[in-house]
Structure formats: structure tokens, C-alpha cells
Motif scaffolding. Structure first.
Motif: not given
Length: 431
Positions: A354-360, A365-372
Motif C-alpha cells: 500500500e505504501v509503495e502504491g500510494t507513493l508511486a 516524492a520518493e519512498l526511501l524506507e518502510v520501518e515497522f
């Protein structure tokens, strides 16, 4: 290959030699002059798988505890008659061609058990070294603690004592296992408390961030597989006469690190660490004993005295049932942990998508990292928050409402609500 030496009681010499001749076994006889009740010493080589059968044949003619029987390992035997004997037993006992005799496996178990003082000292040292290695997050040090842990002897003694109806060996095995954990856990706790008190570890350290700790707080069914494999390997190493050194390390790998984690959890007052690691230790201990008992029973080991066969079979079946029921009860926790781990992994994959789809769909804006972020419950880790790092070009304004948009999309897709934090980082590129 084995060399059997029997000091034959007076009056039994002819029967012994007749039995060996009937089995086509080559032998050497030497006169015995040092004892009046022994007339001769008979030496003969045997394949390892033949020792039990031949000794049973000799027991039938009265060669029992009155005789002195010594079985030693032979490195090389050059004899055509022995080669033929070996081939014959390999053909007759194809499935058990490597199986050693009952007396030999009992002697091996005795040899694996150090005296009680040495056993206690080694258990304490291994627990302290494991605790230090875990706090250092050093796998090499933790492996070192496994090498010195004297655990294979008691674990195997319990199973061997059951199948051969030797109560002394069985009780010693159970007692030694209890003593081992009884001294190892306090030793680990005291050392961890000492390390914490004198700042051998950084103040405020996050234990859950140490992989050696977090990896042992959520036992699942893979842990059960490891312990069962260790028990099977231990029993097979005994029954085939293979070196038990490496197998002992495998058994220690299933027991020593979680024991150290229990001590660390006590020192840091973390009940979730104590509970999770305790469940893992119990599952591993019970599984190792169950697997070893099943293997030795399947291999056909039994008491010397056939009057004890029924008693030994009943006791073994009862112990198998008790171990199986206990493991089944603990498997409820393993199942819950396994399910929770799977659900968390699935949730994290969905969030990432979902995060990758939203940022695409957002320019500049460039997705750098998703941290849990995780929180440790009593038996498993749960996702407690998501941190999304987004890169924007220096001077550009970051997208508005991105955190709320991500939270809504993730909840719609997964059905779970989780706090979302978005961090924006300015990116400047030359050229």
C-alpha cells in the motif's frame, strides 16, 4: 568392529567354544591362571551389529554376570573368516547393520555423564558464557557456550534407562537434567544482573533489539522441529557408535541460549522474556527426550532379563504418552505464536504494498524506507507502528495529508488500524 573378550567360568569352556563354532566365529583361547573360578579367556572379533545376538546366545548357555565380558572397539581385523561373518550379518540385519549392543550403549551413556561437581560447574559456565554472548549479540560466543554444555549425557540417559529398564540410569538422567537447569538459570540471572549493575552493557539497552534475545521470545513449530531433530540425532549417534560430540552441540543449541534468555529476562524484570524462553526450553527438553526414546524403542533395545520386558515396555509407553501429552499442551502456545507470526508477516507485506502504491502516484516524492515498530506480547511480537521515510527534492513542499491517507488505505485494505508516521528527508542531487 568389536573385539569381545570373555573370562569363561570353570565348566563352561566347552559350551562357549561349541556355541562360537556353531556360529562360525573365529576365536583364540588363552588359559586363565589368576582365578580358580575362571578356566580360560576367549577372544573373538565381531561386527558391531553381531555383538548383541552373540552375547544373547552365550547367555542362554549360562555366560552371565559370573563371567567377565569386555567389548572394545577394534580398528582393523584381517581375517577371511571375519569378512565372511561380517557379510552374513549385514545381509541378515540389513536395516540394523550399524546398531551396537545393549551393553555398549549403556556403557556409552555412562561415559557421557561427568561426575556431579563437574557437571554443575560446566552447566554454570556454559550459562554464563551464553548470557555474555547474547548480551554482546555475538553468535560466536553463544556457539562456544554450546560446546562446553554437558547436556547430551543426561538427555540420552533418560531414554536409555527407560528402554533397557535400568532405573538407576533413568533417575540419574532425569535428576541431572533438573539439576542442570536448576543451576544454569540462576547463574544466567545473577551474571546478567551483575552486568546490568556495573554497566557492562549500555544503560537503557533495548533487549528486544538484540536478535539473540528477540529470536527466542516467540517459539513456533520450527522450534519443535529443531528439538525433535536433535533428539533423533542424539539417539542415532548412540545406537550406531558415532561420535556424540557434534550432536551434543546441537542439543545444547536448542537448550542453552533460551536458558540464558530466561536469566536475562529475570535480571531485567521482563516477564514476557521469561515466559517465552521458558516455553521454548520446556518444548525443547520434552521433544529431545521424546524423540530419543522413540528412536531407541524402534531400534529394539530392551532389558537383558526377559522377565523385565513387559515392565519395560509398559514404562516406556507411559513415558512416551506423558511426553506427547505435555508437548501437545505446549503446542497450543506454539500454534498461537506461529499463527501470529504469519499474520504479522502478511500484514507487513500488505502495508509495504500500500505504501509503495500510494507513493508511486505522487510526483516529486520518493519512498526511501518502510520501518515497522514492534511490541512484545507474552508470546509473540506485534506491529505497534509504521514509520515511512519519504525523500523530496530540496526546496519542494512535502505532500500534505500523506500520513492520514496511508492510515486510511492500510486500514481499508487490512482491516487493522496502526499508527503511521511519515518522515520527510530533503534530497539534493548534483548534476
Amino acid at each position: 568392529m568389536r573385539l569381545v573378550q570373555i573370562a569363561v567360568p570353570t565348566g563352561k569352556r566347552g559350551a562357549v567354544l561349541e556355541t562360537l563354532d556353531s556360529l562360525d566365529i573365529e576365536y583364540v583361547v588363552s588359559e586363565e591362571t589368576g582365578s580358580r573360578d575362571k578356566s580360560a579367556v576367549v577372544h573373538f572379533p565381531l561386527p558391531a551389529s553381531a555383538v548383541e545376538d552373540v552375547l544373547d546366545e552365550l547367555r542362554e548357555i549360562g555366560i552371565d554376570d559370573e563371567a567377565i565380558t569386555v567389548v572394545v572397539e577394534a580398528q582393523t581385523i584381517v581375517s577371511r573368516k571375519f569378512d565372511a561373518l561380517k557379510e552374513r550379518y549385514e545381509e541378515e540385519n540389513e536395516e540394523d547393520s550399524a546398531k551396537i549392543a545393549r551393553g555398549e550403549i549403556v556403557a556409552t551413556v555412562d561415559g557421557l555423564a561427568p561426575n556431579i561437581s563437574t557437571y554443575v560447574i560446566l552447566s554454570v559456565i556454559s550459562a554464563i558464557v551464553a548470557t555474555a554472548g547474547i548480551l554482546l549479540d555475538s553468535p560466536a560466543v553463544v556457539v562456544g557456550s554450546m560446546v562446553i554444555a554437558p547436556l547430551i549425557g543426561p538427555a540420552m540417559a533418560t531414554s536409555v534407562g527407560s528402554v533397557v529398564a535400568d532405573r538407576e540410569i533413568f533417575v540419574r538422567g532425569v535428576t541431572r537434567q533438573a539439576i542442570g537447569f536448576g543451576v544454569a538459570i540462576p547463574a544466567a540471572a545473577l551474571f546478567a544482573l551483575f552486568a546490568k549493575s556495573v554497566n557492562l552493557v549500555p544503560p537503557g539497552i533495548d533487549l528486544l533489539a538484540i536478535e539473540q534475545v528477540s529470536g527466542r521470545l516467540s517459539p513456533d513449530f520450527l522450534s519443535l522441529a529443531v528439538a525433535l531433530g536433535a533428539g533423533v540425532a542424539g539417539a542415532l549417534s548412540l545406537s550406531t557408535g558415532v561420535s556424540t560430540a557434534l550432536v551434543g552441540v546441537m542439543i545444547a543449541a536448542a537448550l542453552i541460549p533460551p536458558t540464558a534468555v530466561i536469566g536475562i529476562g529475570i535480571a531485567w524484570a521482563m516477564p514476557q522474556a521469561v515466559l517465552g524462553a521458558s516455553v521454548l526450553v520446556l518444548v525443547n527438553v520434552l521433544s529431545i527426550n521424546l524423540a530419543a526414546l522413540l528412536v531407541l524403542w524402534y531400534e529394539g533395545y530392551q532389558p537383558e532379563d526377559w522377565f523385565q520386558l513387559s515392565e519395560a515396555r509398559t514404562a516406556t509407553l507411559k513415558r512416551i504418552a506423558v511426553l506427547a501429552v505435555a508437548i501437545a499442551a505446549l503446542s497450543v502456545f506454539l500454534g498461537a505464536t506461529t499463527l501470529a507470526t504469519y499474520q504479522n508477516a502478511t500484514f507487513e507485506d500488505q502495508v509495504q504494498t500500500e505504501v509503495e502504491g500510494t507513493l508511486a502516484g505522487i510526483e516529486d516524492a520518493e519512498l526511501l524506507e518502510v520501518e515497522f515498530k514492534h511490541r512484545q506480547t507474552l508470546l509473540y511480537r506485534d506491529v505497534d507502528g509504521v514509520v515511512v521515510s519519504v525523500g523530496v527534492r530540496a526546496g519542494d513542499s512535502p505532500p500534505e495529508g500523506l500520513a492520514a491517507d496511508l492510515a486510511t488505505r492500510i486500514e481499508t485494505e487490512t482491516g487493522q488500524s496502526v499508527p503511521i508516521e511519515v518522515r520527510y528527508l530533503a534530497i539534493e542531487r548534483a548534476g
